[in-house]
Motif scaffolding. Structure first.
Motif, PDB file in Angstrom:
ATOM      1  N   VAL A  60      49.375  15.652  13.690  1.00 43.33           N
ATOM      2  CA  VAL A  60      50.333  16.415  12.881  1.00 43.33           C
ATOM      3  C   VAL A  60      50.250  16.023  11.412  1.00 43.33           C
ATOM      4  CG1 VAL A  60      52.236  14.753  13.175  1.00 43.33           C
ATOM      5  CG2 VAL A  60      52.752  17.188  12.838  1.00 43.33           C
ATOM      6  N   GLY A  61      50.819  16.880  10.594  1.00 41.39           N
ATOM      7  CA  GLY A  61      51.032  16.525   9.182  1.00 41.39           C
ATOM      8  C   GLY A  61      49.769  16.638   8.341  1.00 41.39           C
ATOM      9  N   GLY A  62      49.626  15.670   7.430  1.00 39.20           N
ATOM     10  CA  GLY A  62      48.570  15.709   6.423  1.00 39.20           C
ATOM     11  C   GLY A  62      47.167  15.878   6.996  1.00 39.20           C
ATOM     12  N   ARG A  65      46.629  19.564   7.980  1.00 38.74           N
ATOM     13  CA  ARG A  65      46.613  20.343   6.729  1.00 38.74           C
ATOM     14  C   ARG A  65      45.298  20.132   5.962  1.00 38.74           C
ATOM     15  NH1 ARG A  65      50.127  17.095   3.348  1.00 38.74           N
ATOM     16  NH2 ARG A  65      48.147  16.055   2.925  1.00 38.74           N
ATOM     17  N   ASP A  66      44.949  18.873   5.751  1.00 37.97           N
ATOM     18  CA  ASP A  66      43.748  18.584   4.960  1.00 37.97           C
ATOM     19  C   ASP A  66      42.493  19.102   5.660  1.00 37.97           C
ATOM     20  OD1 ASP A  66      45.407  17.427   3.134  1.00 37.97           O
ATOM     21  OD2 ASP A  66      44.764  15.364   3.469  1.00 37.97           O
ATOM     22  N   MET A  67      42.436  18.894   6.957  1.00 33.74           N
ATOM     23  CA  MET A  67      41.266  19.337   7.717  1.00 33.74           C
ATOM     24  C   MET A  67      41.101  20.855   7.600  1.00 33.74           C
ATOM     25  SD  MET A  67      39.473  17.070   9.140  1.00 33.74           S
ATOM     26  CE  MET A  67      39.578  15.927  10.476  1.00 33.74           C
ATOM     27  N   LYS A  74      43.364  11.152   4.665  1.00 35.47           N
ATOM     28  CA  LYS A  74      43.341   9.720   4.397  1.00 35.47           C
ATOM     29  C   LYS A  74      43.885   8.912   5.573  1.00 35.47           C
ATOM     30  CE  LYS A  74      47.476   9.223   1.395  1.00 35.47           C
ATOM     31  NZ  LYS A  74      48.411   8.946   2.470  1.00 35.47           N
ATOM     32  N   ASP A  75      44.652   9.556   6.426  1.00 38.34           N
ATOM     33  CA  ASP A  75      45.072   8.892   7.657  1.00 38.34           C
ATOM     34  C   ASP A  75      45.425   9.958   8.705  1.00 38.34           C
ATOM     35  OD1 ASP A  75      47.578   9.836   6.787  1.00 38.34           O
ATOM     36  OD2 ASP A  75      48.025   7.936   5.809  1.00 38.34           O
ATOM     37  N   PHE A  76      45.644   9.486   9.920  1.00 37.09           N
ATOM     38  CA  PHE A  76      45.918  10.408  11.020  1.00 37.09           C
ATOM     39  C   PHE A  76      47.265  10.072  11.643  1.00 37.09           C
ATOM     40  CE2 PHE A  76      41.427  10.379  10.352  1.00 37.09           C
ATOM     41  CZ  PHE A  76      41.053  11.708  10.503  1.00 37.09           C
ATOM     42  N   ILE A 162      53.208  23.693   5.313  1.00 37.86           N
ATOM     43  CA  ILE A 162      51.820  23.259   5.537  1.00 37.86           C
ATOM     44  C   ILE A 162      51.743  21.880   6.184  1.00 37.86           C
ATOM     45  CG2 ILE A 162      50.878  24.669   3.654  1.00 37.86           C
ATOM     46  CD1 ILE A 162      50.725  22.037   1.990  1.00 37.86           C
ATOM     47  N   ASN A 163      52.871  21.176   6.216  1.00 38.23           N
ATOM     48  CA  ASN A 163      52.901  19.853   6.852  1.00 38.23           C
ATOM     49  C   ASN A 163      53.448  19.920   8.273  1.00 38.23           C
ATOM     50  OD1 ASN A 163      51.879  18.682   4.601  1.00 38.23           O
ATOM     51  ND2 ASN A 163      53.815  17.799   3.880  1.00 38.23           N
ATOM     52  N   ALA A 164      53.744  21.127   8.743  1.00 39.38           N
ATOM     53  CA  ALA A 164      54.367  21.256  10.071  1.00 39.38           C
ATOM     54  C   ALA A 164      53.416  21.955  11.043  1.00 39.38           C
ATOM     55  CB  ALA A 164      55.692  22.017   9.953  1.00 39.38           C
ATOM     56  N   VAL A 204      63.379  13.141  -2.922  1.00 39.68           N
ATOM     57  CA  VAL A 204      61.969  12.737  -3.040  1.00 39.68           C
ATOM     58  C   VAL A 204      61.034  13.893  -2.660  1.00 39.68           C
ATOM     59  CG1 VAL A 204      60.217  11.176  -2.050  1.00 39.68           C
ATOM     60  CG2 VAL A 204      62.402  10.271  -2.832  1.00 39.68           C
ATOM     61  N   ARG A 205      61.563  14.846  -1.911  1.00 39.18           N
ATOM     62  CA  ARG A 205      60.738  16.014  -1.557  1.00 39.18           C
ATOM     63  C   ARG A 205      60.283  16.768  -2.807  1.00 39.18           C
ATOM     64  NH1 ARG A 205      64.819  17.318   3.314  1.00 39.18           N
ATOM     65  NH2 ARG A 205      63.875  15.906   4.830  1.00 39.18           N
ATOM     66  N   MET A 206      61.055  16.672  -3.898  1.00 35.59           N
ATOM     67  CA  MET A 206      60.627  17.322  -5.149  1.00 35.59           C
ATOM     68  C   MET A 206      59.331  16.678  -5.647  1.00 35.59           C
ATOM     69  SD  MET A 206      64.214  18.010  -7.169  1.00 35.59           S
ATOM     70  CE  MET A 206      65.036  16.443  -6.939  1.00 35.59           C
ATOM     71  N   ALA A 214      49.442  19.207  -6.770  1.00 34.46           N
ATOM     72  CA  ALA A 214      48.357  18.681  -7.610  1.00 34.46           C
ATOM     73  C   ALA A 214      47.133  18.329  -6.767  1.00 34.46           C
ATOM     74  CB  ALA A 214      48.841  17.447  -8.385  1.00 34.46           C
ATOM     75  N   LYS A 215      47.383  17.683  -5.646  1.00 36.73           N
ATOM     76  CA  LYS A 215      46.253  17.242  -4.815  1.00 36.73           C
ATOM     77  C   LYS A 215      45.472  18.434  -4.255  1.00 36.73           C
ATOM     78  CE  LYS A 215      45.365  15.366  -0.237  1.00 36.73           C
ATOM     79  NZ  LYS A 215      45.541  14.341   0.770  1.00 36.73           N
ATOM     80  N   LEU A 216      46.203  19.441  -3.786  1.00 34.29           N
ATOM     81  CA  LEU A 216      45.533  20.553  -3.109  1.00 34.29           C
ATOM     82  C   LEU A 216      45.210  21.698  -4.059  1.00 34.29           C
ATOM     83  CD1 LEU A 216      47.927  20.621  -0.003  1.00 34.29           C
ATOM     84  CD2 LEU A 216      45.721  19.453  -0.166  1.00 34.29           C
ATOM     85  N   ALA A 241      63.019   0.967  -5.077  1.00 31.52           N
ATOM     86  CA  ALA A 241      61.841   0.494  -4.327  1.00 31.52           C
ATOM     87  C   ALA A 241      61.093   1.682  -3.710  1.00 31.52           C
ATOM     88  CB  ALA A 241      62.265  -0.477  -3.234  1.00 31.52           C
ATOM     89  N   ARG A 242      61.848   2.658  -3.231  1.00 32.86           N
ATOM     90  CA  ARG A 242      61.195   3.835  -2.657  1.00 32.86           C
ATOM     91  C   ARG A 242      60.469   4.624  -3.757  1.00 32.86           C
ATOM     92  NH1 ARG A 242      63.720   9.111   0.348  1.00 32.86           N
ATOM     93  NH2 ARG A 242      61.712   9.984   0.991  1.00 32.86           N
ATOM     94  N   LEU A 243      61.104   4.707  -4.923  1.00 31.19           N
ATOM     95  CA  LEU A 243      60.464   5.437  -6.018  1.00 31.19           C
ATOM     96  C   LEU A 243      59.180   4.754  -6.468  1.00 31.19           C
ATOM     97  CD1 LEU A 243      63.235   6.867  -8.358  1.00 31.19           C
ATOM     98  CD2 LEU A 243      61.864   8.035  -6.631  1.00 31.19           C
TER      99      LEU A 243
HETATM  100  P1  ATP Z   1      49.217  12.332   2.844  1.00 28.50           P
HETATM  101  O1  ATP Z   1      49.197  11.298   3.937  1.00 28.50           O
HETATM  102  O2  ATP Z   1      47.941  13.004   2.596  1.00 28.50           O
HETATM  103  O3  ATP Z   1      49.861  11.837   1.604  1.00 28.50           O
HETATM  104  P2  ATP Z   1      51.092  13.611   4.574  1.00 28.50           P
HETATM  105  O4  ATP Z   1      51.552  15.026   4.652  1.00 28.50           O
HETATM  106  O5  ATP Z   1      50.456  13.038   5.795  1.00 28.50           O
HETATM  107  O6  ATP Z   1      50.157  13.522   3.313  1.00 28.50           O
HETATM  108  P3  ATP Z   1      52.971  11.472   4.788  1.00 28.50           P
HETATM  109  O7  ATP Z   1      53.826  10.873   3.734  1.00 28.50           O
HETATM  110  O8  ATP Z   1      51.923  10.657   5.445  1.00 28.50           O
HETATM  111  O9  ATP Z   1      52.330  12.766   4.141  1.00 28.50           O
HETATM  112  O10 ATP Z   1      53.963  12.053   5.875  1.00 28.50           O
HETATM  113  C1  ATP Z   1      53.499  12.558   7.132  1.00 28.50           C
HETATM  114  C2  ATP Z   1      54.308  13.781   7.512  1.00 28.50           C
HETATM  115  O11 ATP Z   1      55.684  13.427   7.654  1.00 28.50           O
HETATM  116  C3  ATP Z   1      54.294  14.901   6.481  1.00 28.50           C
HETATM  117  O12 ATP Z   1      53.189  15.754   6.643  1.00 28.50           O
HETATM  118  C4  ATP Z   1      55.605  15.599   6.748  1.00 28.50           C
HETATM  119  O13 ATP Z   1      55.451  16.484   7.844  1.00 28.50           O
HETATM  120  C5  ATP Z   1      56.521  14.465   7.178  1.00 28.50           C
HETATM  121  N1  ATP Z   1      57.308  13.927   6.040  1.00 28.50           N
HETATM  122  C6  ATP Z   1      56.989  12.893   5.252  1.00 28.50           C
HETATM  123  N2  ATP Z   1      57.947  12.666   4.321  1.00 28.50           N
HETATM  124  C7  ATP Z   1      58.895  13.578   4.522  1.00 28.50           C
HETATM  125  C8  ATP Z   1      60.147  13.874   3.893  1.00 28.50           C
HETATM  126  N3  ATP Z   1      60.588  13.158   2.861  1.00 28.50           N
HETATM  127  N4  ATP Z   1      60.873  14.906   4.388  1.00 28.50           N
HETATM  128  C9  ATP Z   1      60.427  15.611   5.453  1.00 28.50           C
HETATM  129  N5  ATP Z   1      59.266  15.397   6.061  1.00 28.50           N
HETATM  130  C10 ATP Z   1      58.494  14.401   5.634  1.00 28.50           C
END
Ligand code: ATP
Ligand code: MG
Length: 465
Positions: A60-62, A65-67, A74-76, A162-164, A204-206, A214-216, A241-243
């Motif tokens: 799932v996730g990145g 999307r990236d593939m 960068k990770d799975f 795109i992350n879902a 932080v979603r912003m 920017a990346k894509l 710290a999160r920022l």
């Molecule tokens: P990349 O690893 O390339 O930076 P990614 O999409 O995998 O991109 P991660 O931060 O690794 O980003 O998060 C993994 C997944 O978790 C995301 O694809 C997203 O679906 C979900 N996610 C991460 N952070 C949030 C957030 N703040 N709110 C909602 N969903 C999030």
């Protein structure tokens, strides 16, 4: 590759829905370009084993999307219906990490696969939304994130369409709950659900929107972009710290220059770097050039697989905010060098209230800045001592950066470039020639020091001020 991918979609012009559906769009292997063999075999094995054990499990996730975009992930990440404890029972090499937000890391040598249990996104109540207290906001977020849910819930709580996307390497099907494939095709970053509400839940979603755009090289969909400017000040309430972690991702992913432009445009730069933002207003050309050049260099180094240091990056991001402060302190009667030291200290302390830069980086920031005071002082043995300083290279690179942003240094960068290239006698000549240039010793109009050993020692101490 993209063309092939997009040609295979069933109904590419379908109007996008922003909300997650209960039944996903299912793309069979002939309808998408993903191939099981492209994914980490460890991640695929984990999914297979979890499924064999009776759980639901997907990539799932990145990575999905990236593939789909032909980018190497960068990770799975794996999402599953198994709880962290159930995952650990299946894998001897699994570790539960995080106290409140539990995840499982499964280790295969140096590769770590992150496995997360399906989570639900519980809407926050109005009190929470209005709260300005970061601790309350923060604990609210963590609490919500730790509620387990179904696959549909998990899709809903993710940030962007795109992350879902969920890929099942066993059936080779892609599950698309939020029309993410449509947005990949149209190169759009779109929040799932109501953008304003989703940003308020987690500002932080912003930043993530900007990072992915920017990346894509994607656009931010109109409704997802509009609330950003008015909500940008909410970033002030995010724990520093999160920022810090987010800012590193923003600027150390290889797309920092484009990211910076977008952050400024969407007014997200100000809440992250208030003093630099002020410098950008007061002295736009210099500040913009210096920061952009630093970020472009960083991007280039990352593309060339060269190491990059956050200290250099922060040193550059904050440098344009220094002169105004130095001047203010000098106006209050402080001599130049103490004023510079005090201004640097103040600036870093203030910045750390927004972004918690760890001490292991603030120290080298100060050293890079101190080096700027020392590089003009080259007489006697000073130049050779500076060359031996472990921070010389960063200081010299920083000097070149300042020059490329238009700072007048009387050819100091070139002098240091030549000095490094020169042999011993060439170096001696260069130091001797300094005597004929009144400013090149860094002593300004003051008289040139003689190079008796006693004087040299004193000069070294001065240089270390
Ligand atoms: P990349 O690893 O390339 O930076 P990614 O999409 O995998 O991109 P991660 O931060 O690794 O980003 O998060 C993994 C997944 O978790 C995301 O694809 C997203 O679906 C979900 N996610 C991460 N952070 C949030 C957030 N703040 N709110 C909602 N969903 C999030
Ligand atoms: Mg990831």
């Amino acid at each position: 590759m993209l063309k092939k991918l997009f040609q295979s979609f069933r109904s590419p012009l379908r109007k996008p829905q922003q909300h997650v559906r209960t039944t996903p769009e299912v793309l069979s292997s002939s309808q998408h370009s993903l191939q099981r063999s492209q994914f980490s075999r460890y991640a695929v094995n984990i999914v297979e084993r979890l499924q064999t054990a009776g759980y639901q499990a997907y990539l799932v996730g990145g990575c999905v999307r990236d593939m789909m975009l032909g980018i190497t992930p960068k990770d799975f990440d794996v999402a599953t219906s198994a709880t962290p404890e159930q995952i650990r029972a299946e894998f001897r090499n699994a570790r539960i990490i995080g106290r409140r937000f539990k995840l499982v890391h499964i280790h295969f040598g140096r590769e770590i696969i992150e496995v997360a249990t399906f989570r639900a996104n519980h809407p926050i109540d109005d009190d929470d939304e209005d709260s300005n207290q970061s601790s309350r906001n923060e604990s609210g977020r963590i609490l919500r994130d730790n509620v387990y849910g179904t696959l549909e819930d998990d899709a809903q709580r993710r940030d962007f369409t795109i992350n879902a996307l969920y890929y099942d390497p066993v059936t080779e099907r892609v599950l698309d709950y939020a029309n993410g494939v449509h947005d990949i095709r149209n190169r759009l970053i779109r929040l799932i659900g109501d953008p304003q509400q989703r940003y308020k839940e987690d500002p932080v979603r912003m930043l993530r929107a900007v990072r992915f755009a920017a990346k894509l090289d994607f656009g931010i969909e109109k409704h997802s972009a509009t609330p950003i400017r008015p909500l940008a000040p909410m970033l002030r309430d995010i724990p520093s710290a999160r920022l810090f972690e987010e800012v590193l991702k923003l600027f150390l992913s290889g797309y920092a220059e484009a990211t910076f432009e977008m952050l400024v445009d969407l007014e997200l730069f100000e809440p992250l770097f208030p003093a630099s933002s002020k410098a950008l207003e007061d002295n736009p050309t210099y500040t913009h050039t210096l920061i952009s050049e630093a970020l472009a260099n960083t991007d280039l180094r990352i593309k060339q697989n060269k190491p990059v240091t956050p200290a250099f990056l922060f040193a550059a991001l904050l440098w344009p905010a220094l002169p105004a402060r130095v001047l203010r302190l000098q106006e209050r009667g402080m001599p130049p060098i103490p004023a510079m030291q005090e201004a640097a200290h103040e600036l870093i302390t203030e910045q750390c209230q927004r972004i918690a830069i760890p001490k292991r980086f603030t120290m080298p920031i100060r050293e890079i800045w101190d080096m700027q005071e020392r590089l003009p002082r080259r007489s006697g043995k000073r130049a050779d001592l500076l060359l031996e300083n472990p921070r010389f290279r960063a200081g010299y690179d920083f000097l070149l950066l300042r020059e490329s942003a238009g700072e007048e240094t009387d050819g100091l960068g070139e002098w240091w470039t030549d000095y490094q290239d020169a042999n011993d006698s060439g170096r001696r000549d260069m130091i001797r020639d300094l005597g004929s240039k009144p400013d090149a010793t860094g002593q300004g109009p003051r008289k040139r020091r003689r190079s008796s050993s006693g004087k040299r020692k004193r000069a070294g101490v001065d240089g270390a001020e």
